[in-house]
Design a protein around this motif. Structure first.
Motif, mmCIF file in Angstrom:
data_model
loop_
_atom_site.group_PDB
_atom_site.id
_atom_site.type_symbol
_atom_site.label_atom_id
_atom_site.label_comp_id
_atom_site.label_asym_id
_atom_site.label_seq_id
_atom_site.Cartn_x
_atom_site.Cartn_y
_atom_site.Cartn_z
ATOM 1 N N ASP A 1 0.855 -1.191 0.000
ATOM 2 C CA ASP A 1 0.000 0.000 0.000
ATOM 3 C C ASP A 1 0.887 1.235 0.000
ATOM 4 O O ASP A 1 2.084 1.160 0.296
ATOM 5 C CB ASP A 1 -0.967 0.011 1.199
ATOM 6 N N ALA A 2 0.291 2.387 -0.310
ATOM 7 C CA ALA A 2 1.066 3.613 -0.517
ATOM 8 C C ALA A 2 1.743 4.117 0.757
ATOM 9 O O ALA A 2 2.709 4.875 0.682
ATOM 10 C CB ALA A 2 0.166 4.706 -1.095
ATOM 11 N N GLY A 3 1.249 3.721 1.925
ATOM 12 C CA GLY A 3 1.838 4.175 3.178
ATOM 13 C C GLY A 3 2.894 3.249 3.729
ATOM 14 O O GLY A 3 3.434 3.503 4.817
ATOM 15 N N PHE A 4 3.230 2.206 2.980
ATOM 16 C CA PHE A 4 4.139 1.188 3.496
ATOM 17 C C PHE A 4 5.495 1.779 3.890
ATOM 18 O O PHE A 4 5.994 1.546 4.989
ATOM 19 C CB PHE A 4 4.337 0.089 2.455
ATOM 20 N N GLY A 5 6.101 2.548 2.986
ATOM 21 C CA GLY A 5 7.431 3.078 3.238
ATOM 22 C C GLY A 5 7.489 3.969 4.466
ATOM 23 O O GLY A 5 8.436 3.895 5.256
ATOM 24 N N GLU A 6 6.474 4.820 4.635
ATOM 25 C CA GLU A 6 6.468 5.716 5.791
ATOM 26 C C GLU A 6 6.306 4.948 7.101
ATOM 27 O O GLU A 6 6.904 5.305 8.114
ATOM 28 C CB GLU A 6 5.364 6.765 5.635
ATOM 29 N N ARG A 7 5.509 3.903 7.086
ATOM 30 C CA ARG A 7 5.381 3.085 8.305
ATOM 31 C C ARG A 7 6.719 2.441 8.666
ATOM 32 O O ARG A 7 7.083 2.353 9.838
ATOM 33 C CB ARG A 7 4.306 2.005 8.120
ATOM 34 N N GLN A 8 7.447 1.990 7.657
ATOM 35 C CA GLN A 8 8.739 1.379 7.930
ATOM 36 C C GLN A 8 9.738 2.412 8.457
ATOM 37 O O GLN A 8 10.532 2.115 9.351
ATOM 38 C CB GLN A 8 9.281 0.704 6.668
ATOM 39 N N ARG A 9 9.690 3.632 7.929
ATOM 40 C CA ARG A 9 10.603 4.673 8.409
ATOM 41 C C ARG A 9 10.332 4.991 9.875
ATOM 42 O O ARG A 9 11.257 5.330 10.627
ATOM 43 C CB ARG A 9 10.479 5.924 7.548
ATOM 44 N N ALA A 10 9.088 4.873 10.293
ATOM 45 C CA ALA A 10 8.758 5.106 11.694
ATOM 46 C C ALA A 10 9.339 4.021 12.602
ATOM 47 O O ALA A 10 9.437 4.216 13.819
ATOM 48 C CB ALA A 10 7.241 5.181 11.868
#
Length: 203
Positions: free
Chosen positions: A39-48
């Protein structure tokens, strides 16, 4: 320094002091690989979860018999040119474009999820990522060969739906075992499965 891959890339060992560089590239590659697949938010969740990735790096790089390499671009490379031996100042050693790591398994998180485990010491391909701009250049194959030896018994985890990765590994002798695990947490709705080479999938 490292060794050249047909002049286009240079591979060099990952060291314990490389944690920040390793995880920064890892997070970039996770976003490039899975933002569309999961999903489009995957990368940001991982950065968190960066602190968790740094902790995992420390655990992996200090594991017994670990093999880990970065890949860097050689700016002097030209298509059709002879193999370049100039690997010094021209290479930007702060900007790797790929990485791979393998280590003996099973890993601790695998022990927790309840699936049957591989035999102790079976080598796991823990990470293999390259920046999207390098796809199709042979860099993934070079990193694979650096951390897994020919015909070496091994296993890996992949994200369901990542058929490009599955085909890459099948070409190198891996087969799927057909069982899947929900990733949960920052991985969202992603589902992961195992592939094996030279070792019987645990029953």
């Amino acid at each position: 320094m490292g060794f050249a891959v047909e002049g286009r890339y240079v591979l060099a060992p990952v060291e314990p002091a490389d944690a920040q560089k390793y995880v920064d590239l890892q997070l970039d590659c996770l976003a490039e690989t899975y933002n569309e697949l999961v999903d489009a938010g995957f990368g940001e969740r991982q950065r968190a979860e960066r602190d968790s990735w740094l902790k995992e790096f420390d655990q992996n790089i200090t594991a017994p018999k670990v093999r880990a390499f970065f890949a860097y671009e050689n700016p002097a490379w030209q298509p059709g040119a002879p193999l370049s031996c100039a690997m010094g100042g021209a290479v930007d050693w702060e900007q790797p474009v790929g990485f791979a790591l393998s280590r003996p398994g099973p890993l601790e998180w695998e022990r927790r999820i309840g699936l049957p485990l591989v035999p102790e010491g079976t080598r796991e391909l823990t990470h293999l990522y390259t920046r999207a701009c390098t796809h199709g250049t042979g860099l993934g194959a070079a990193l694979f060969d650096a951390v897994l030896y020919e015909e070496e018994p091994a296993y890996l985890w992949y994200i369901k739906g990542n058929e490009r990765a599955v085909q890459f590994y099948e070409h190198r002798g891996f087969t799927r075992d057909g069982r899947f695990v929900d990733c949960q947490g920052a991985w969202g709705d992603a589902v992961t499965g195992r592939m094996f080479r030279g070792v019987k999938p645990p029953a």
